[in-house]
Motif scaffolding. Structure first.
Motif, PDB file in Angstrom:
ATOM      1  N   UNK A 175       0.838  -1.207   0.000  1.00 38.62           N
ATOM      2  CA  UNK A 175       0.000   0.000   0.000  1.00 38.62           C
ATOM      3  C   UNK A 175       0.872   1.256   0.000  1.00 38.62           C
ATOM      4  N   UNK A 176       0.268   2.417   0.218  1.00 34.31           N
ATOM      5  CA  UNK A 176       0.994   3.695   0.140  1.00 34.31           C
ATOM      6  C   UNK A 176       1.680   4.083   1.446  1.00 34.31           C
ATOM      7  N   UNK A 177       1.689   3.194   2.417  1.00 36.79           N
ATOM      8  CA  UNK A 177       2.138   3.560   3.759  1.00 36.79           C
ATOM      9  C   UNK A 177       3.671   3.448   3.917  1.00 36.79           C
ATOM     10  N   UNK A 178       4.404   4.024   2.952  1.00 35.67           N
ATOM     11  CA  UNK A 178       5.867   3.983   3.026  1.00 35.67           C
ATOM     12  C   UNK A 178       6.435   5.278   2.459  1.00 35.67           C
ATOM     13  N   UNK A 179       7.697   5.513   2.756  1.00 35.95           N
ATOM     14  CA  UNK A 179       8.408   6.693   2.254  1.00 35.95           C
ATOM     15  C   UNK A 179       9.664   6.225   1.534  1.00 35.95           C
ATOM     16  N   UNK A 180       9.910   6.752   0.350  1.00 37.29           N
ATOM     17  CA  UNK A 180      11.147   6.464  -0.365  1.00 37.29           C
ATOM     18  C   UNK A 180      12.030   7.708  -0.297  1.00 37.29           C
ATOM     19  N   UNK A 181      13.199   7.567   0.288  1.00 40.37           N
ATOM     20  CA  UNK A 181      14.106   8.706   0.449  1.00 40.37           C
ATOM     21  C   UNK A 181      15.263   8.686  -0.540  1.00 40.37           C
ATOM     22  N   UNK A 182      15.078   8.005  -1.666  1.00 42.54           N
ATOM     23  CA  UNK A 182      16.152   7.982  -2.652  1.00 42.54           C
ATOM     24  C   UNK A 182      16.507   9.401  -3.082  1.00 42.54           C
ATOM     25  N   UNK A 183      17.790   9.662  -3.227  1.00 39.90           N
ATOM     26  CA  UNK A 183      18.209  10.997  -3.692  1.00 39.90           C
ATOM     27  C   UNK A 183      18.988  10.903  -5.002  1.00 39.90           C
ATOM     28  N   UNK A 184      18.784   9.800  -5.712  1.00 41.57           N
ATOM     29  CA  UNK A 184      19.422   9.597  -7.013  1.00 41.57           C
ATOM     30  C   UNK A 184      18.447   9.925  -8.122  1.00 41.57           C
ATOM     31  N   UNK A 185      18.782  10.872  -8.983  1.00 42.83           N
ATOM     32  CA  UNK A 185      18.022  11.073 -10.212  1.00 42.83           C
ATOM     33  C   UNK A 185      18.724  10.318 -11.327  1.00 42.83           C
ATOM     34  N   UNK A 186      17.941   9.825 -12.254  1.00 44.76           N
ATOM     35  CA  UNK A 186      18.523   9.194 -13.428  1.00 44.76           C
ATOM     36  C   UNK A 186      18.025   9.885 -14.678  1.00 44.76           C
ATOM     37  N   UNK A 187      18.873   9.958 -15.688  1.00 43.44           N
ATOM     38  CA  UNK A 187      18.451  10.474 -16.991  1.00 43.44           C
ATOM     39  C   UNK A 187      18.679   9.356 -17.997  1.00 43.44           C
ATOM     40  N   UNK A 188      17.588   8.854 -18.566  1.00 43.00           N
ATOM     41  CA  UNK A 188      17.670   7.750 -19.517  1.00 43.00           C
ATOM     42  C   UNK A 188      18.258   8.222 -20.836  1.00 43.00           C
ATOM     43  N   UNK A 189      18.635   7.273 -21.662  1.00 44.87           N
ATOM     44  CA  UNK A 189      19.290   7.603 -22.928  1.00 44.87           C
ATOM     45  C   UNK A 189      18.423   8.484 -23.827  1.00 44.87           C
ATOM     46  N   UNK A 190      17.099   8.379 -23.684  1.00 44.22           N
ATOM     47  CA  UNK A 190      16.208   9.181 -24.534  1.00 44.22           C
ATOM     48  C   UNK A 190      15.855  10.523 -23.901  1.00 44.22           C
ATOM     49  N   UNK A 191      16.486  10.859 -22.754  1.00 37.95           N
ATOM     50  CA  UNK A 191      16.261  12.168 -22.143  1.00 37.95           C
ATOM     51  C   UNK A 191      15.234  12.207 -21.039  1.00 37.95           C
ATOM     52  N   UNK A 192      14.525  11.114 -20.796  1.00 38.35           N
ATOM     53  CA  UNK A 192      13.530  11.088 -19.722  1.00 38.35           C
ATOM     54  C   UNK A 192      14.223  11.100 -18.355  1.00 38.35           C
ATOM     55  N   UNK A 194      14.112  10.250 -14.470  1.00 38.97           N
ATOM     56  CA  UNK A 194      13.431   9.296 -13.587  1.00 38.97           C
ATOM     57  C   UNK A 194      13.960   9.483 -12.164  1.00 38.97           C
ATOM     58  N   UNK A 195      13.141   9.135 -11.149  1.00 36.40           N
ATOM     59  CA  UNK A 195      13.482   9.483  -9.773  1.00 36.40           C
ATOM     60  C   UNK A 195      14.483   8.579  -9.084  1.00 36.40           C
ATOM     61  N   UNK A 196      14.948   7.527  -9.743  1.00 37.68           N
ATOM     62  CA  UNK A 196      15.946   6.674  -9.106  1.00 37.68           C
ATOM     63  C   UNK A 196      16.630   5.805 -10.146  1.00 37.68           C
TER      64      UNK A 196
END
Length: 276
Positions: A175-192, A194-196
């Motif tokens: 369910x939604x009862x969690x927190x993700x504290x990732x601080x890594x952004x990713x940039x895919x080869x096509x420019x999108x 993404x948050x991790x």
């Protein structure tokens, strides 16, 4: 800068990093000759993958930026492995060894490559890379408290629990009862954007760098706010990423996140839930 190291075989990329001097983390992934090609989706032999990373470490030697090589494995004792199996929760990524001891024995030749190029002043301590008893003293700890093994004053090797992002498709969501504290952004080869680093397609795209500035994309994205808010609506991929391979495991995980943080982070609970 975090990289899996595949493009370090290009001289231009290496020179750009040496000129830019970022802090570099190289994630050595799926170091198994029998599964490497299939798991990575690349026609790339394991030795052709590792050698450019060794060569980069040599070129980065004693530069004024740090390089950390993370070797992917799982952190299970025999007890915790079967206890997690009983609960139906994940025992770690199937593409890498299930515990530190197996990792070391399986990857000894690769670890020896780092030992062979180590500076003389680090040679004695870096023997841990080829000695199972010694390496367990250094690496069989939580990632954050590991010393790691230095091969140069600015280059060290560590073990890290590795997750292969495509597992998200196969896991059952919580369910939604969690927190993700990732601080890594990713940039895919096509420019999108993404948050991790576990996002391998556009499902979690926040926008494209070719369409808007990175700053405006981050400022106008409610997705990141919900990701860091307990109870905020999460994307199905994120629910699966925090989920488990079985429905029984999902039930256990939901109970776990319902506990107060003081209990979840207690030494007693961490003993049973340790993955890192």
């Amino acid at each position: 800068m975090t990289t899996n190291g595949i493009l370090l075989n290009k001289e231009k990329n290496v020179n750009n990093i040496l000129n830019l001097k970022p802090e570099v983390v190289i994630s050595l992934q799926v170091l198994d000759t029998s599964t490497h090609k299939e798991a990575r989706g690349l026609n790339l032999d394991l030795d052709r993958y590792v050698k450019p990373i060794i060569d980069f470490c040599i070129k980065a030697k004693n530069n004024d930026f740090n390089v950390q090589v993370d070797i992917g494995c799982n952190y299970n004792s025999r007890f915790s492995y079967y206890f997690k199996k009983m609960l139906g929760v994940s025992t770690g990524d199937p593409s890498v060894p299930r515990d530190v001891k197996t990792t070391i024995s399986r990857l000894r030749e690769i670890l020896k490559m780092f030992y062979d190029v180590a500076d003389d002043e680090y040679k004695e301590k870096s023997k841990a890379l080829i000695d199972i008893k010694e390496i367990k003293k250094i690496f069989d700890k939580d990632y954050g408290s590991q010393e790691g093994v230095s091969i140069y004053k600015n280059v060290k090797v560590k073990m890290r629990c590795f997750w292969y992002g495509r597992k998200q498709k196969e896991y059952k969501p919580i369910n939604n009862n969690f927190i993700c504290n990732t601080n890594n952004l990713g940039i895919l080869a096509d420019g999108h954007i993404v948050p991790c680093c576990l996002a391998y397609n556009q499902d979690l795209s926040l926008g494209k760098v070719s369409d808007s500035s990175l700053k405006s994309i981050l400022e106008n994205n409610k997705f990141l706010y919900n990701l860091r808010k307990k109870g905020g609506e999460k994307h199905i991929n994120c629910k699966k990423c925090f989920g488990e391979p079985t429905h029984r495991g999902v039930f256990v995980k939901n109970l776990y996140y319902a506990l107060p943080e003081t209990i979840r982070y207690s030494k007693f609970v961490r003993f049973f839930t340790r993955m890192y």
